[in-house]
Design a protein around this motif. Sequence first.
Motif, mmCIF file in Angstrom:
data_model
loop_
_atom_site.group_PDB
_atom_site.id
_atom_site.type_symbol
_atom_site.label_atom_id
_atom_site.label_comp_id
_atom_site.label_asym_id
_atom_site.label_seq_id
_atom_site.Cartn_x
_atom_site.Cartn_y
_atom_site.Cartn_z
ATOM 1 N N ALA A 1 19.792 -6.211 114.420
ATOM 2 C CA ALA A 1 21.002 -6.167 114.080
ATOM 3 C C ALA A 1 21.365 -4.719 113.855
ATOM 4 O O ALA A 1 22.205 -4.438 114.134
ATOM 5 C CB ALA A 1 21.005 -6.589 111.886
ATOM 6 N N ALA B 1 21.496 -11.642 114.620
ATOM 7 C CA ALA B 1 21.691 -11.612 113.323
ATOM 8 C C ALA B 1 22.397 -12.807 112.978
ATOM 9 O O ALA B 1 22.199 -13.065 111.287
ATOM 10 C CB ALA B 1 23.097 -10.521 113.292
ATOM 11 N N PRO C 1 21.396 -8.165 108.671
ATOM 12 C CA PRO C 1 21.884 -9.575 109.839
ATOM 13 C C PRO C 1 22.981 -9.332 109.170
ATOM 14 O O PRO C 1 24.486 -9.621 109.461
ATOM 15 C CB PRO C 1 21.137 -10.025 109.270
ATOM 16 C CG PRO C 1 19.357 -9.631 108.923
ATOM 17 C CD PRO C 1 19.254 -8.982 108.364
ATOM 18 N N PRO D 1 15.183 -10.419 112.902
ATOM 19 C CA PRO D 1 17.016 -10.307 113.077
ATOM 20 C C PRO D 1 17.509 -8.760 112.346
ATOM 21 O O PRO D 1 18.503 -8.045 112.231
ATOM 22 C CB PRO D 1 16.950 -11.196 111.956
ATOM 23 C CG PRO D 1 15.833 -12.605 112.171
ATOM 24 C CD PRO D 1 14.890 -11.663 112.407
#
Length: 273
Positions: A126, A78, A260, A122
């Motif tokens: 996340a 993240a 994120p 990401p």
Amino acid sequence: MLKQRLITALILVPLTVWAVLSFPTGIIAWLLALVMAIGAWEWAGLIRLRDMGARLCYIVAVLLLLWGSYSLPFAGVAAIGVIWWGVCTVLLVRWAHKRSASALLLSKLVPGMIVGVLVLVPAWRAVIGLHGLPVIGPRMVLLLFILVWLADSAAYLVGRRFGRTCLAPALSPGKTREGVYGALGAGLLFSLMGGEILAFSGLAWWGFIGLVLLTLFASIVGDLLESLFKRLSAVKDSGCLLPGHGGMLDRFDSLTAAAPVFALGVWGLEQLQ
């Protein structure tokens, strides 16, 4: 168009809420990987990757990177996403009012493929990491989704009704500052209610309010980045999968940047508790 948007939302929103609250994190990971695979397919179209075999290879590469990221600490992945979206924010602010040669470079094949990975991977990690947090995880994912949905809807409605000042004409002529104000206002009200419901207090409460505002700003950046790629590719939507909304990317572009930021912030707040 508005009717189609409402019908699609009435179908997808309850299904999403039910899945987030009912399924274990492992199942959510597979379902969201499917969504990301569709997003990778659409992203390949935005960067003009026309060959069918090459597009399938790109999807496989993205899925392998999703799988690889699962073995890494979600806060670390993240954080990579947050850094990437911070860089994007600086670049998009520079490009907001003029067509830039450096922006055109992003639409080239290799840079575009890398950007797609940084957008999708990401965000997936996340959301999965957030969902896997003990006790609060599914509720936090649902809160993130509702926050992004609410902000998108408020920006759309306020922008249509009161929009006068273009936000970033070189990126997305249809987005207005008034729409952004509507999104921030709706999100702030929601955060005040959410902070009370989640029983945050003291520094954690103020941290949560700040996190929501940062998440909202990030969601706008995610939306603008996809708008830039659509403009560079001379297309209105990333696809036609969702009636009234366009493609899958058109539906979760804001989430790719918001996830994120929100996940890393929640992880940080957990350390304060």
